[in-house]
Design an enzyme around this catalytic site. Structure first.
Site, short mmCIF file in Angstrom:
data_model
loop_
_atom_site.label_atom_id
_atom_site.label_comp_id
_atom_site.label_asym_id
_atom_site.label_seq_id
_atom_site.Cartn_x
_atom_site.Cartn_y
_atom_site.Cartn_z
CG HIS A 218 -30.10 -54.51 -44.87
ND1 HIS A 218 -29.27 -55.50 -45.29
CD2 HIS A 218 -31.09 -55.11 -44.18
CE1 HIS A 218 -29.74 -56.67 -44.89
NE2 HIS A 218 -30.83 -56.47 -44.21
C1 UD1 Z 1 -35.95 -56.45 -42.87
C2 UD1 Z 1 -35.68 -57.67 -41.99
C3 UD1 Z 1 -34.29 -58.21 -42.27
C4 UD1 Z 1 -34.06 -58.44 -43.75
C5 UD1 Z 1 -34.37 -57.15 -44.50
C6 UD1 Z 1 -34.19 -57.31 -46.00
C7 UD1 Z 1 -36.78 -57.68 -39.79
C8 UD1 Z 1 -36.58 -57.51 -38.34
N1 UD1 Z 1 -35.75 -57.33 -40.59
O1 UD1 Z 1 -35.01 -55.44 -42.50
O2 UD1 Z 1 -34.13 -59.45 -41.58
O3 UD1 Z 1 -32.73 -58.81 -43.95
O4 UD1 Z 1 -35.73 -56.78 -44.22
O5 UD1 Z 1 -34.23 -56.06 -46.64
O6 UD1 Z 1 -37.84 -58.12 -40.19
N2 UD1 Z 1 -38.28 -48.99 -45.65
C9 UD1 Z 1 -38.63 -48.29 -46.78
N3 UD1 Z 1 -39.35 -48.95 -47.75
C10 UD1 Z 1 -39.74 -50.23 -47.62
C11 UD1 Z 1 -39.41 -50.92 -46.45
C12 UD1 Z 1 -38.68 -50.30 -45.49
O7 UD1 Z 1 -38.30 -47.13 -46.94
O8 UD1 Z 1 -40.39 -50.76 -48.54
C13 UD1 Z 1 -37.47 -48.31 -44.64
C14 UD1 Z 1 -38.30 -47.69 -43.53
O9 UD1 Z 1 -37.67 -46.54 -43.10
C15 UD1 Z 1 -38.23 -48.74 -42.44
C16 UD1 Z 1 -36.82 -49.27 -42.61
O10 UD1 Z 1 -36.60 -49.25 -44.02
O11 UD1 Z 1 -38.47 -48.22 -41.17
C17 UD1 Z 1 -36.61 -50.64 -42.09
O12 UD1 Z 1 -37.52 -51.56 -42.65
P1 UD1 Z 1 -37.85 -52.94 -41.89
O13 UD1 Z 1 -38.78 -53.74 -42.71
O14 UD1 Z 1 -38.25 -52.66 -40.48
O15 UD1 Z 1 -36.45 -53.65 -41.75
P2 UD1 Z 1 -35.30 -53.91 -42.80
O16 UD1 Z 1 -34.12 -53.13 -42.35
O17 UD1 Z 1 -35.76 -53.74 -44.20
#
Ligand code: UD1
Length: 372
Positions: A218
């Protein structure tokens, strides 16, 4: 920040969490604060930033791990790093002004961690950082930025490992450094019997029998570009056993964007499924012949469960795991090949320090710091 005089009243502690790995860390500590011998002396307020909001990335963890429902959800949702960090900072500050806790506890290294630590320190509220002192020494990882800043504004650094204590000391952080052990291992050990009890991997994930590889990916460095996704595909193609791959929403979106969903779906032996709960993840990791991941938490959990792990990164903030069956392979097929051929000798890891559990040591550190 110097603590206020808290001698005669309950300590008001705010925990800020927002992303999947933080719910896992919070679980063992929340249980201690709620049911431990000092429960009456603590008012524990759980705040959710809303960074993760999908049911299977958030709600299921609270349900399954028996974490009290957050009193407040800041509902920031997804966004760029700056937008998300800023939104949490502004909303959390308002809450802190209203509640004025004795300490704010932040967990790990996500954007939520950074915002929580900044909001608190700017209001002169004591900050405790759980999982402090970890370093990958790679500032291109967003988590490395988050954890460094959080450590330097924290008053109490609760470090899981000997190495993390050394890192914090070497950077001459101003806060108090305490080695507390690792909350994730504590929770995992509590869950071990349940995992064994379930006997085999969750039905819905496995129509396969026998040996399988458990894959997760991820991180931006693995999934954000077509080039790295192509490399991931090549790594998967080189694995012999069937592969089970719960797909994070970020990864799914990127596969669609780069039109590679079809290529992954048509790979023989690869089974793509929805993100899993904590228990299902660990059950699959425990029963797999191999874990392949880019996650910080899962590489540790694999090692703890005795499963060989190939970590798709160049560096790790958990260097100890490299002595216990974790191999850094980046996105290189050669390194993958070498790691696959390396012998695996699992060893049982101990997670208590001086007979005390991490949650107990963290509670003790907080009380001592606040002079309670
Ligand atoms: C975040 C953390 C990472 C952790 C990971 C666990 C940061 C910088 N990164 O990464 O350290 O290992 O969480 O999963 O804080 N999205 C959804 N649904 C959700 C949440 C996110 O669809 O409930 C999608 C969205 O498109 C979003 C993308 O995932 O833009 C990334 O989500 P984000 O929280 O920015 O980072 P993670 O990759 O989840």
């Amino acid at each position: 920040m110097p603590p206020r005089n808290t001698r005669k009243r309950r300590l008001r502690i705010v925990s800020l969490v927002g992303a999947r790995p933080q719910f896992v860390k919070l679980a063992a500590l929340a249980r201690r604060f709620k049911c431990g011998p000092r429960a009456r002396q603590i008012e524990h307020l759980i705040v959710h930033s809303g960074q993760h909001y999908d049911k299977n990335l958030s709600e299921v963890f609270f349900d399954q791990l028996n974490i009290p429902v957050p009193e407040v959800n800041l509902k920031v949702g997804s966004g760029s790093h700056g937008a998300m960090t800023g939104a949490i900072l502004a909303r959390f500050e308002r809450l802190l002004l209203d509640r004025r806790p004795d300490m704010v506890i932040v967990y790990g290294d996500t954007n939520t961690t950074l915002s929580g630590a900044l909001a608190a320190v700017k209001l002169a509220l004591p900050v405790g950082h759980v999982e402090a002192g970890l370093r990958s020494f790679d500032l291109s990882m967003p988590e490395e930025v988050n954890r460094r800043v959080a450590d330097h504004v924290s008053d109490l650094l609760m470090c899981p490992t000997v190495q993390s204590v050394k890192n914090a000391r070497a950077e001459k952080v101003s806060g108090r450094i305490v080695r507390t052990g690792d909350l994730m291992y504590e929770l995992l050990d509590y869950s071990r019997d349940a995992l064994r009890g379930s006997g085999k991997p969750p039905e819905r994930a496995l129509a396969l029998s026998g040996e399988y590889v458990f894959l997760t990916a991820h991180r931006p460095a693995t999934v954000d570009t077509r080039e790295t996704l192509q490399k991931l595909l090549d790594l998967v193609a080189q694995l012999k056993a069937p592969v089970i791959f719960p797909v994070h929403p970020r990864t799914y979106a990127s596969l669609r964007k780069h039109r590679l969903l079809g290529a992954f779906r048509s790979l023989k032996g690869l089974r793509m499924i929805d993100p899993l709960t904590y228990a299902d993840t660990l059950s699959l990791a425990a029963n797999a012949s191999l874990v392949v991941t880019d996650s910080g938490g899962l590489q540790k959990e694999a090692v703890f469960l005795g499963t060989k792990c190939l970590t798709m990164r160049e560096v790790t903030e958990w260097p100890e795991t490299l002595r216990y069956g974790n191999h850094l392979i980046g996105l290189s097929r050669q390194k993958e090949k070498r790691a696959l051929a390396a012998p695996h000798r699992p060893r049982r890891l101990s997670w208590k320090i001086g007979g005390k559990a991490p949650s107990e040591l963290i509670e003790q550190a907080v009380f001592e710091f606040l002079g309670h």
